[in-house]
Each structure stands twice: as C-alpha cells, then as structure tokens.
Write a protein that holds these residues in place. Structure first.
Motif, PDB file in Angstrom:
ATOM      1  N   ARG A  83       0.842  -1.200   0.000  1.00 29.33           N
ATOM      2  CA  ARG A  83       0.000   0.000   0.000  1.00 29.33           C
ATOM      3  C   ARG A  83       0.875   1.246   0.000  1.00 29.33           C
ATOM      4  N   SER A  84       0.341   2.317  -0.536  1.00 28.86           N
ATOM      5  CA  SER A  84       1.103   3.567  -0.644  1.00 28.86           C
ATOM      6  C   SER A  84       1.646   4.054   0.690  1.00 28.86           C
ATOM      7  N   ASP A  85       0.901   3.843   1.779  1.00 30.85           N
ATOM      8  CA  ASP A  85       1.378   4.326   3.076  1.00 30.85           C
ATOM      9  C   ASP A  85       2.596   3.552   3.597  1.00 30.85           C
ATOM     10  N   HIS A  86       2.919   2.417   2.980  1.00 31.86           N
ATOM     11  CA  HIS A  86       4.107   1.647   3.360  1.00 31.86           C
ATOM     12  C   HIS A  86       5.327   1.995   2.507  1.00 31.86           C
ATOM     13  N   VAL A  87       5.131   2.778   1.472  1.00 35.64           N
ATOM     14  CA  VAL A  87       6.223   3.079   0.544  1.00 35.64           C
ATOM     15  C   VAL A  87       7.414   3.769   1.208  1.00 35.64           C
ATOM     16  N   PRO A  88       7.212   4.779   2.075  1.00 33.67           N
ATOM     17  CA  PRO A  88       8.389   5.437   2.654  1.00 33.67           C
ATOM     18  C   PRO A  88       9.350   4.485   3.364  1.00 33.67           C
ATOM     19  N   VAL A 110      -0.135   2.424  -6.564  1.00 39.47           N
ATOM     20  CA  VAL A 110       0.817   2.753  -5.504  1.00 39.47           C
ATOM     21  C   VAL A 110       1.572   4.021  -5.889  1.00 39.47           C
ATOM     22  N   GLU A 111       1.437   5.043  -5.041  1.00 38.19           N
ATOM     23  CA  GLU A 111       2.116   6.317  -5.273  1.00 38.19           C
ATOM     24  C   GLU A 111       2.469   6.940  -3.930  1.00 38.19           C
ATOM     25  N   HIS A 112       3.618   7.604  -3.896  1.00 36.20           N
ATOM     26  CA  HIS A 112       3.985   8.352  -2.707  1.00 36.20           C
ATOM     27  C   HIS A 112       4.990   9.425  -3.128  1.00 36.20           C
ATOM     28  N   GLU A 114       6.386  12.071  -1.686  1.00 38.86           N
ATOM     29  CA  GLU A 114       7.515  12.408  -0.813  1.00 38.86           C
ATOM     30  C   GLU A 114       8.601  11.337  -0.870  1.00 38.86           C
ATOM     31  N   ALA A 115       8.212  10.078  -0.832  1.00 38.32           N
ATOM     32  CA  ALA A 115       9.193   8.995  -0.926  1.00 38.32           C
ATOM     33  C   ALA A 115       9.882   9.018  -2.294  1.00 38.32           C
ATOM     34  N   MET A 128       5.911   5.485 -10.693  1.00 42.35           N
ATOM     35  CA  MET A 128       4.764   5.267  -9.803  1.00 42.35           C
ATOM     36  C   MET A 128       3.535   4.905 -10.624  1.00 42.35           C
TER      37      MET A 128
END
Length: 157
Positions: A83-88, A110-112, A114-115, A128
């Motif tokens: 999930r995107s919130d796990h990318v960083p 899946v996009e982030h 800042e990461a 992404m």
C-alpha cells in the motif's frame, strides 16, 4: 495525480535492469504480485522475492527474503507491491541497504510523492502507478500479438 513517463525512459529502465527485488510478493499464484514476478523471471530478470510473512520459503526458484537488508547481491530495481502508506519505509530501507539500486518502481495504484522525491534526490529513477510487466509487454511488442493497439509503431513504409 499520476506522473507521465516517456516510452524511451521506461524502455531504458527495463533494458538496463537485471535484478529486481519484488517487495510484497505473494506465493498465491492468483495474486498479481506472483504473476508479475513470475513473468519478469521468464523474461530473463533475476527476481528476488521479499515478504517477511514468507521469509525462508522458496518462491520462483529463489529464497524469499524477510527484508531488503537480507539481500547480499546487487539489486537494480525494487518493485513495490505494498500500500502507498508503506512506501516510505520500503524506500528508506532500499536506499540504506541496496548500494547498486537504480530504480524504485511502484505498482499500479501505488504512489507516494515524498518517498519518490527522497529517492530522486539520491539519483534513483522512480516510476509510480505502473506495472513493469504491462510496460514490458507494451514496449517490446507482446501486447500487439494479442491485438492491442500499443501506440508503438514497429515498422515504416
């Protein structure tokens, strides 16, 4: 909002990549992460599966790693099926533990931002909301064989 990437940029990345760590790969053959990893392996890439829930098992001829830190071999690309919130956390681990890394690839959905910027600041290419399997098929002619208009002209009059 999704970023756009030129075909030449995507083709260059897929052409230079030899080893791909697939983070979040599933041993379930019906899951997209499994068949994407399998396909990439069939196309000649070395695929290193990463999933802490299945660490130590064998998947697609490779030992599943619990984390990127467990990989000793040079990795060119990290393909993220999380999930995107796990990318960083995945990007941070990749930057810390994979000195030969050239590309972070986030799967469809899946996009982030800042990461992505963190990786780009370190000279890493970032894709992404795309799938390397689909892009490979589109750019190297396999979708054309199925009757899809890929937008790629392969011959001239």
């Amino acid at each position: 909002m999704s970023e756009t990437y030129t075909d030449a940029y995507l083709r260059d990345i897929l052409g230079r990549t030899k080893v791909i760590a697939v983070v979040g790969v599933s041993p379930n053959e019906t899951r997209p992460s499994f068949y994407v990893a399998r396909y990439l392996g069939l196309k000649g890439y070395r695929v290193i599966p990463v999933n802490p829930a299945h660490a130590g098992k064998t998947l697609l001829g490779q030992t599943v790693r619990g984390s990127l830190a467990e990989i000793d071999d040079p990795v060119d690309m990290v393909d993220i099926f999380r999930r995107s919130d796990h990318v960083p956390e995945v990007v941070d681990e990749a930057l810390a533990d994979l000195p030969h890394l050239r590309t972070i690839w986030m799967q469809i959905g899946v996009e982030h931002a800042e990461a992505a910027e963190t990786a780009r600041a370190r000279g890493i290419d970032v894709i992404m909301n795309r799938c390397p399997k689909i892009e490979y098929q589109r750019l190297f002619g396999e979708l054309r064989m199925g009757g899809f208009n890929t937008g790629i002209v392969s011959s001239r009059l």
